[in-house]
Motif scaffolding. Structure first.
Motif, mmCIF file in Angstrom:
data_model
loop_
_atom_site.group_PDB
_atom_site.id
_atom_site.type_symbol
_atom_site.label_atom_id
_atom_site.label_comp_id
_atom_site.label_asym_id
_atom_site.label_seq_id
_atom_site.Cartn_x
_atom_site.Cartn_y
_atom_site.Cartn_z
ATOM 1 N N THR A 45 35.323 -47.322 17.039
ATOM 2 C CA THR A 45 34.457 -47.364 18.221
ATOM 3 C C THR A 45 33.708 -48.690 18.179
ATOM 4 O O THR A 45 33.186 -49.067 17.128
ATOM 5 N N GLN A 71 26.269 -36.412 27.895
ATOM 6 C CA GLN A 71 26.752 -37.588 27.144
ATOM 7 C C GLN A 71 25.758 -38.742 27.269
ATOM 8 O O GLN A 71 25.445 -39.424 26.297
ATOM 9 N N VAL A 75 22.758 -40.352 24.304
ATOM 10 C CA VAL A 75 22.602 -41.779 23.956
ATOM 11 C C VAL A 75 21.169 -42.225 24.230
ATOM 12 O O VAL A 75 20.555 -42.936 23.425
ATOM 13 N N THR A 96 30.016 -48.676 25.237
ATOM 14 C CA THR A 96 30.721 -48.199 24.049
ATOM 15 C C THR A 96 32.144 -47.815 24.389
ATOM 16 O O THR A 96 32.404 -47.250 25.457
ATOM 17 N N ASN A 98 35.539 -45.956 22.679
ATOM 18 C CA ASN A 98 36.232 -45.240 21.612
ATOM 19 C C ASN A 98 37.710 -45.567 21.699
ATOM 20 O O ASN A 98 38.243 -45.717 22.800
ATOM 21 N N ALA A 103 35.583 -36.419 22.331
ATOM 22 C CA ALA A 103 35.297 -34.978 22.279
ATOM 23 C C ALA A 103 36.535 -34.107 22.134
ATOM 24 O O ALA A 103 36.626 -33.020 22.687
ATOM 25 N N ALA A 104 37.524 -34.605 21.362
ATOM 26 C CA ALA A 104 38.755 -33.828 21.153
ATOM 27 C C ALA A 104 38.841 -33.296 19.720
ATOM 28 O O ALA A 104 39.901 -32.874 19.277
ATOM 29 N N GLY A 105 37.721 -33.321 18.988
ATOM 30 C CA GLY A 105 37.778 -32.889 17.596
ATOM 31 C C GLY A 105 38.365 -33.968 16.712
ATOM 32 O O GLY A 105 38.891 -33.703 15.642
ATOM 33 N N ALA A 107 36.431 -36.649 15.943
ATOM 34 C CA ALA A 107 35.251 -37.297 15.361
ATOM 35 C C ALA A 107 34.759 -38.508 16.142
ATOM 36 O O ALA A 107 34.243 -39.465 15.569
ATOM 37 N N SER A 108 34.911 -38.480 17.473
ATOM 38 C CA SER A 108 34.363 -39.575 18.280
ATOM 39 C C SER A 108 32.851 -39.640 18.162
ATOM 40 O O SER A 108 32.265 -40.723 18.257
ATOM 41 N N SER A 109 32.191 -38.503 17.954
ATOM 42 C CA SER A 109 30.734 -38.554 17.844
ATOM 43 C C SER A 109 30.327 -39.237 16.538
ATOM 44 O O SER A 109 29.273 -39.873 16.481
ATOM 45 N N GLY A 112 31.017 -42.945 17.131
ATOM 46 C CA GLY A 112 30.157 -43.329 18.250
ATOM 47 C C GLY A 112 28.708 -43.525 17.836
ATOM 48 O O GLY A 112 28.103 -44.554 18.136
ATOM 49 N N PHE A 113 28.149 -42.558 17.130
ATOM 50 C CA PHE A 113 26.728 -42.684 16.776
ATOM 51 C C PHE A 113 26.505 -43.599 15.569
ATOM 52 O O PHE A 113 25.428 -44.186 15.439
ATOM 53 N N LYS A 193 37.427 -30.651 24.150
ATOM 54 C CA LYS A 193 37.374 -29.273 23.668
ATOM 55 C C LYS A 193 36.666 -28.375 24.668
ATOM 56 O O LYS A 193 35.775 -28.838 25.403
ATOM 57 N N SER A 197 31.045 -29.110 19.883
ATOM 58 C CA SER A 197 30.746 -28.765 18.485
ATOM 59 C C SER A 197 29.326 -28.214 18.369
ATOM 60 O O SER A 197 29.076 -27.249 17.648
ATOM 61 N N ALA A 289 36.657 -29.225 14.922
ATOM 62 C CA ALA A 289 36.382 -28.438 16.123
ATOM 63 C C ALA A 289 37.345 -28.842 17.233
ATOM 64 O O ALA A 289 36.958 -29.471 18.211
HETATM 65 P P1 ATP Z 1 34.255 -33.469 16.113
HETATM 66 O O1 ATP Z 1 33.911 -32.082 16.502
HETATM 67 O O2 ATP Z 1 35.441 -33.583 15.212
HETATM 68 O O3 ATP Z 1 33.075 -34.271 15.627
HETATM 69 P P2 ATP Z 1 33.974 -34.987 18.453
HETATM 70 O O4 ATP Z 1 33.049 -35.901 17.767
HETATM 71 O O5 ATP Z 1 35.045 -35.613 19.287
HETATM 72 O O6 ATP Z 1 34.764 -34.135 17.474
HETATM 73 P P3 ATP Z 1 31.637 -33.577 19.523
HETATM 74 O O7 ATP Z 1 30.944 -33.413 18.230
HETATM 75 O O8 ATP Z 1 31.604 -32.464 20.524
HETATM 76 O O9 ATP Z 1 33.178 -33.937 19.353
HETATM 77 O O10 ATP Z 1 31.063 -34.896 20.151
HETATM 78 C C1 ATP Z 1 31.592 -35.478 21.269
HETATM 79 C C2 ATP Z 1 30.432 -36.092 22.006
HETATM 80 O O11 ATP Z 1 29.944 -37.216 21.260
HETATM 81 C C3 ATP Z 1 30.799 -36.671 23.345
HETATM 82 O O12 ATP Z 1 30.830 -35.689 24.342
HETATM 83 C C4 ATP Z 1 29.655 -37.658 23.542
HETATM 84 O O13 ATP Z 1 28.475 -36.994 23.935
HETATM 85 C C5 ATP Z 1 29.425 -38.176 22.147
HETATM 86 N N1 ATP Z 1 30.141 -39.431 21.954
HETATM 87 C C6 ATP Z 1 31.439 -39.610 21.708
HETATM 88 N N2 ATP Z 1 31.740 -40.903 21.587
HETATM 89 C C7 ATP Z 1 30.582 -41.585 21.765
HETATM 90 C C8 ATP Z 1 30.234 -42.974 21.753
HETATM 91 N N3 ATP Z 1 31.152 -43.920 21.522
HETATM 92 N N4 ATP Z 1 28.951 -43.306 21.967
HETATM 93 C C9 ATP Z 1 28.021 -42.358 22.181
HETATM 94 N N5 ATP Z 1 28.289 -41.037 22.211
HETATM 95 C C10 ATP Z 1 29.558 -40.648 22.000
#
Ligand code: ATP
Length: 335
Positions: A45, A71, A75, A96, A98, A103-105, A107-109, A112-113, A193, A197, A289
């Protein structure tokens, strides 16, 4: 006029071998359990935070479109925290991207964070050491605390409540000299998803009669995992990771109503992993997730494992990762 203060950071997602599932403090994002993960070398990311003149609103672009709803709110709440720590008030423009489906499980969060923590701290002139950055990233998403570091990282659930919990919950690297496995990722469904999560954790902690026993067994899994990692014992690492993940999904299945992320294609991939083991390959599955499966194996077996899991679920795409770098600043802020 746009001020020229800004910073760009990159971070990679991580996959937990000992899962984080459940918060004991939702506001401070304090987990119930310690977790341990591998940061990947794929799916970065990249996040830019630019300060804009007072009076303007914060803007958040996620993957090229303006973010809205929760979302955007997540932020902005994070920026508010950075501003409070820095004693600053300027609004920001966040962009940002990705490279993993959001949000597909996958680990974008986490990526991302972690990227937002590094870029945001730099843009607002906060000099934070890696522990403090990890603590800050945790406030966006607990799994992001681990993506501050490369390779293997442990995230502590911390002790106490309030400020004491906040101070003691962060990730740090787990030095592992010679363990460099492959992680074959079978993407059976890259769509968002059905239950976030956050919501799923809340429901599991609140209603699943299995949650407490999983959290307890996870402590034992963690110490077994640390020993297995130090030995570089892939079979043991895989076995512990697989049982820990299946146990976590059991807690969700027992929630009321049940949270079920695993799909028929997930189960088909899990069957193919069992078959690989019967055929003599060290291959072990972990799921987060979402329905996607990550298979831990020796690098030498990765092509064979990728082929097998690809054949198991029609239309799934497969990509192989290994351990990757921690989050870092690409373009720093001129203060
Ligand atoms: P996992 O459950 O494996 O962590 P995930 O990270 O894809 O999968 P969530 O924990 O539900 O799923 O988080 C997804 C959320 O994280 C997104 O809906 C959004 O709010 C936030 N997010 C994802 N990418 C970014 C990003 N690059 N910058 C800021 N927020 C993000």
């Amino acid at each position: 006029k746009v001020l020229d203060r800004g910073a760009t950071a990159v971070a990679h997602p991580n996959i937990a071998l000992i899962k984080y599932w459940g918060k004991r403090d939702e506001r401070l994002v304090i987990p119930y359990v310690d977790s341990l993960s591998m940061t990947l070398n794929i799916f970065p990311t990249v996040t830019t935070v630019r300060l804009v003149p007072e009076g303007q609103a914060d803007t958040v672009m996620l993957d090229g479109t303006s973010a809205s709803g929760e979302q955007r709110q997540r932020v902005i709440a994070f920026l508010d925290l950075v501003r409070e720590m820095a004693g600053r008030t300027e609004p920001a423009a966040v962009d940002t991207r990705n490279s993993v489906p959001t949000a597909a499980g996958l680990a974008s969060s986490a990526s991302g964070f972690a990227a937002l923590a590094v870029a945001g701290a730099a843009a607002y002139g906060l000099a934070l050491d890696p522990t403090a950055l990890s603590r800050l990233a945790r406030r966006g998403s607990a799994s992001a605390a681990r993506s501050i570091f490369g390779a293997f990282a442990i995230c502590y659930a911390g002790r106490g409540v309030g400020a004491a919990a906040d101070l003691s919950s962060y990730a740090e690297p787990v030095p592992v000299a010679k363990f460099d496995p492959a992680l074959v990722i079978a993407m059976v469904n890259a769509g968002p998803k059905p239950v976030s999560s956050r919501a799923a954790m809340r429901r599991t902690v609140g209603t699943s009669p299995l949650y407490r026993s999983w959290a307890l067994s996870s402590k034992a899994d963690l110490s077994d995992m640390q020993a297995a990692l130090q030995r570089g014992d892939l079979e043991a690492v895989g076995e512990i990771a697989e049982r820990n993940a299946l146990g976590m999904h059991a807690t969700m299945l027992a929630a009321r109503p049940a949270v079920r992320y695993l799909s028929p294609a997930t189960v088909a991939v899990l069957d193919s992993v069992l078959q690989l083991r019967r055929d003599g390959f060290a291959a072990y599955a972990t799921m987060d997730a979402g329905p996607n499966v990550k298979v831990l194996c020796h690098q030498a077996d990765a092509a064979r494992v990728a082929d097998t899991v690809h054949g198991a679920a029609a239309g799934c795409s497969v990509v192989t990762a290994r351990r990757g770098p921690g989050a870092r600043l690409l373009i720093g802020a001129e203060q």
